[in-house]
Structures are given as structure tokens and as C-alpha cells.
Design an enzyme around this catalytic site. Structure first.
Site, PDB file in Angstrom:
ATOM      1  N   LYS A  48       0.885  -1.113  -0.166  1.00 36.49           N
ATOM      2  CA  LYS A  48       0.118   0.052  -0.026  1.00 36.49           C
ATOM      3  C   LYS A  48       0.850   1.305   0.025  1.00 36.49           C
ATOM      4  CE  LYS A  48      -0.389  -0.180   5.002  1.00 36.49           C
ATOM      5  NZ  LYS A  48      -1.245  -0.791   6.139  1.00 36.49           N
ATOM      6  N   ARG A 147     -10.665  -0.416  14.639  1.00 38.94           N
ATOM      7  CA  ARG A 147     -10.302   0.361  13.364  1.00 38.94           C
ATOM      8  C   ARG A 147     -11.105  -0.267  12.337  1.00 38.94           C
ATOM      9  NH1 ARG A 147      -4.414   0.885  11.015  1.00 38.94           N
ATOM     10  NH2 ARG A 147      -4.948  -1.119  10.493  1.00 38.94           N
ATOM     11  N   TYR A 269      14.275  30.862   8.102  1.00 38.66           N
ATOM     12  CA  TYR A 269      13.092  31.711   8.775  1.00 38.66           C
ATOM     13  C   TYR A 269      13.236  31.691  10.138  1.00 38.66           C
ATOM     14  CZ  TYR A 269      11.063  30.977   3.999  1.00 38.66           C
ATOM     15  OH  TYR A 269      10.889  31.002   2.701  1.00 38.66           O
ATOM     16  N   MET A 317      11.041  24.842   2.792  1.00 36.66           N
ATOM     17  CA  MET A 317      10.016  23.844   1.774  1.00 36.66           C
ATOM     18  C   MET A 317      11.142  22.918   0.936  1.00 36.66           C
ATOM     19  SD  MET A 317       7.082  24.583  -0.887  1.00 36.66           S
ATOM     20  CE  MET A 317       6.100  25.227   0.140  1.00 36.66           C
TER      21      MET A 317
HETATM   22  C1  LIG Z   1      -0.440  -1.618   6.746  1.00 36.03           C
HETATM   23  C2  LIG Z   1      -0.846  -3.024   7.347  1.00 36.03           C
HETATM   24  C3  LIG Z   1      -0.022  -4.098   7.288  1.00 36.03           C
HETATM   25  C4  LIG Z   1       1.403  -3.960   7.215  1.00 36.03           C
HETATM   26  O1  LIG Z   1       1.782  -3.645   8.460  1.00 36.03           O
HETATM   27  P1  LIG Z   1       3.295  -3.253   8.737  1.00 36.03           P
HETATM   28  O2  LIG Z   1       3.362  -2.919  10.077  1.00 36.03           O
HETATM   29  O3  LIG Z   1       3.758  -2.082   7.914  1.00 36.03           O
HETATM   30  O4  LIG Z   1       4.162  -4.687   8.533  1.00 36.03           O
HETATM   31  C5  LIG Z   1      -0.754  -5.393   7.550  1.00 36.03           C
HETATM   32  N1  LIG Z   1      -2.016  -5.398   7.681  1.00 36.03           N
HETATM   33  C6  LIG Z   1      -2.892  -4.475   7.642  1.00 36.03           C
HETATM   34  C7  LIG Z   1      -4.390  -4.473   8.005  1.00 36.03           C
HETATM   35  C8  LIG Z   1      -2.361  -2.928   7.719  1.00 36.03           C
HETATM   36  O5  LIG Z   1      -3.270  -2.081   7.535  1.00 36.03           O
END
Ligand SMILES: *Cc1c(COP(=O)(O)O)cnc(C)c1O
Length: 382
Positions: A48, A147, A269, A317
């Protein structure tokens, strides 16, 4: 799918203000190591957020060559983009599941939604009914993180309704640990027990609980499939113990300008840095738009030839200013490169100085770099 061979992306190297080198061999080695740690469990790969900012188009085919068959993304569009970079047989699981009216796109692109609530289940079941064929699904259970995932009462509702999973080909039952980065935290054990309990109400299917950190909690947490992301990219799975993972990224930024300042001068800055004695300083071509956050800048640094170059004043920046007084003068000229991230000072070290976690440093790395994907570690410049 073959890993692309011409893997230099981003801005041209000679003109880019900074060069990000991504070591695909280290990612491969980390994958092998995590798979071995996970014993007999399948080792999926979480790609992701564009493989945590490192480039899913390069990372996913590399991991597929190493044997990964299951990939996780967060959004449907990450899945659609990933489809072009992995084989037709690879499984792509979308963690957020299907938003209303996107179910047909999941089918079209051969993506598997995670079912996080009863409404997502109802809509995916309707899609299966419309197509008159079973559809693959992953059920997520909330075991304590609040979550994502089906609550206990949802699991009971499914168990009590013989039609709840009609047309659903349940490939995986998963949950996610909230505190796996602290091996001493009893919450992980409690979540494990809840997963064991809740899955008993559901049809038999492989189970998955652990991401990177959970893999290091031991075999009780491995179940049938593990889902590492960060550890593949060299981020420490927990803060307290040494780990065997290889560093993956190196970031070098160019010096744009140098000068000597004295007690009458200030830097950046707000003029928050004022020297008490003359200093040689250099302005380098990386700033907060490139992922180097303003917060914690007072503890930040770059390195040149083994010499620490403290950040002076605020980060802008597009640039920041570092103290090069102690670096060899012959190395300090416009176009010369200083190290911001490397094998000795990795994402976790930079994160600690910035008051955040390695995940945030990686995913914040910007888009104004020249990117070089290498199969061998880059030679150290010091
Ligand atoms: C992002 C995520 C992972 C991977 O987590 P890491 O800590 O980066 O290994 C696995 N399962 C879910 C549901 C996630 O959201």
C-alpha cells in the site's frame, strides 16, 4: 512478471537536487528472512501507499520473483494500478474493502475486498448473486483495535444466518494487532485469543493476524498467512530489540551554496540559529516538501565523509542549511552530495530525531528525487 531492467526513474540524475537509491536486493533478502521467521505460514507482501513510498511498480514484481503470491493494498485504485505489475495469478487484497458502487470494479480487475462490516458483506453478496457465481472474500474481525473489521455481534449475526455467506468464497479470516511493536504488551495475546474464539463461529478458512511486528512475537502469532509491510523496507519491527533486517534506502542531497557566517548573522526563517563563532554552512536541496519535517529539525543532521553536519535553523520547503565547518573543504562545493539516510543512519534513526516512526519517514519521501533501483547495495561514500 519480469522486474523492469531500466530502473532509473524520477528526475535526471545530473540535474536532480537529491538522489534516492532503493536496494531491491535488500528488499528480497528481507522478504526471505521474514518468510523464514514465519515458519510454514504464507508470507504475503503489503505494498500500500506505493510500497511505503518506494514504488510498487518495482517492488511488487521483485517480491513476486521471490515467491510472494498475495499482495495487500489499502485503496481500490492502488489495486487497479498494481494489477499491471504482477502476474494474473497473483492475489490482490484491498484492505479498505469496497465502497458502495465499486463492487463491479473489484470483479473487473480481479481484486479481493476485505469485508469490514455487515453492509460491505451485503453488497459483495449481492454482487455474487447478480453474477450467479461465488466471489472471493476476506473477512476482517475486530479483535480489539476498533479500527476495521466485524464486531463480535456481527460475527454472531453471520453465524446465525445460513444465508449470510451465500456466494462468498471466504479465502482468509484476518485481524490486526494494535500493540505488536511492544513484545511485552499483553494486548497482543488477548487479540490472539479473540481471533481464535471468533473464527470458531465462521466457516473454516486460513487465518492471518500478524504484520511485520507480529511476526517477531513468535509462532503463536503466525497462523496461516503473515502480512509484513514495513519490515520488507527495512523499518525496525520493534523499538527495543535488535533485528536482522537489511536497510533499503539511501538518500543523498546536493549542496547548492556555501558561505561563512559569524555572530552577527542568523540562519533561515525566524533566524532561529545564530552562531556564537564563525561557521561554514551549506544550503542543501531537500526540504519539508521532500519529506524532511520541520518538527525535530534541531536534532536533525546530514553526513559527509563520516562527519556529522547538524541542521541549522528551520527547514524550508525546498532546502535546509547544515553546518559543514568540520567537513573537508575539498568536498564542500555546489553539486556535491551529502547523506541524509543511509545504511548507518536509517529511517528509524531519522524518525527518532524527528519524533516520529520510520513508517512516516518512508511514506513522506517526496517525488522530486532521482530514483535509482539497484540490485546491489550502493557503495558507501565515506
Ligand atoms: C499496513 C498494514 C499491514 C502492514 O503493516 P506493517 O506494520 O507495515 O508490516 C498489515 N495489515 C494491515 C491490516 C495493515 O493495515
Amino acid at each position: 512478471m519480469p522486474v523492469p531492467c531500466a530502473i532509473e526513474t524520477g528526475w535526471p540524475r545530473a540535474r536532480a537536487g537529491a538522489v534516492l537509491t532503493i536496494d531491491l536486493a535488500a528488499i528480497r533478502a528481507n522478504y526471505r528472512l521474514l518468510r523464514a521467521r514465519a515458519g510454514g505460514a504464507e508470507c504475503a507482501a503489503v505494498v500500500k501507499a506505493d510500497a511505503y513510498g518506494l514504488g510498487a511498480a518495482q517492488v511488487a514484481p521483485t517480491l513476486e520473483e521471490e515467491g510472494a503470491r498475495t499482495f495487500f493494498v489499502a485503496h481500490i485504485d492502488e489495486g487497479i494500478a498494481l494489477r499491471r505489475h504482477v502476474s494474473p495469478g497473483a492475489r490482490i487484497i484491498v484492505l479498505h474493502g469496497a465502497l458502495p458502487q465499486t463492487e463491479d470494479e473489484f470483479v473487473r480487475h480481479d481484486l479481493v475486498p476485505v469485508i469490514n462490516d455487515i453492509d460491505q458483506l451485503r453488497r459483495w453478496r449481492a454482487q455474487a448473486a447478480m453474477l450467479a457465481r461465488p466471489l472471493p472474500a476476506v473477512l476482517q474481525l475486530d479483535t480489539g483495535m476498533s479500527r476495521f473489521g466485524l464486531a463480535e455481534r456481527d460475527v454472531h449475526a453471520i453465524a446465525d444466518d445460513p444465508d449470510a455467506l451465500r456466494g462468498m468464497d471466504v479465502r482468509l479470516v484476518m485481524s490486526h494487532l494494535a500493540c505488536a511493536d511492544d513484545p511485552a504488551d499483553p494486548a497482543s495475546g488477548r487479540q490472539r485469543v479473540r481471533l481464535l474464539h471468533l473464527r470458531g463461529y465462521l466457516p473454516r478458512a486460513p487465518a492471518s493476524l500478524s504484520a511485520s511486528s507480529g511476526i517477531f512475537l513468535g509462532p503463536d502469532f503466525h497462523f496461516d498467512l503473515v502480512r509484513p509491510g514495513a519490515a520488507l523496507y527495512g523499518v525496525a519491527p520493534n523499538a527495543t530489540r535488535p533485528h536482522p533486517l537489511h536497510p533499503v534506502v539511501r538518500l543523498q542531497a546536493r549542496i547548492l551554496q556555501t558561505r561563512t557566517i559569524g555572530p552577527d548573522d542568523g540562519v533561515g526563517y525566524g533566524l532561529t540559529y545564530r552562531p556564537v563563532s564563525p561557521r561554514r554552512i551549506a544550503t542543501i536541496a531537500t526540504g519539508y516538501a521532500d519529506g524532511f519535517m520541520r518538527s525535530g529539525a534541531q536534532d536533525g543532521c546530514a553526513w559527509l565523509d563520516g562527519v556529522r553536519l547538524p541542521v541549522l535553523g528551520r527547514i524550508s520547503m525546498d532546502s535546509m542549511t547544515v553546518d559543514v565547518t568540520n567537513a573537508p573543504e575539498r568536498l564542500i562545493h555546489p553539486g556535491a552530495m551529502v547523506d541524509l539516510l543511509d545504511a548507518r543512519r536509517g529511517v528509524d534513526d531519522v524518525a527518532r530525531a524527528a519524533g516520529t516512526i520510520g513508517y512516516e519517514i518512508l511514506t513522506a519521501l517526496g517525488h522530486r528525487y532521482h530514483r535509482a533501483y539497484v540490485a546491489e547495495p550502493a557503495p558507501a561514500s565515506f
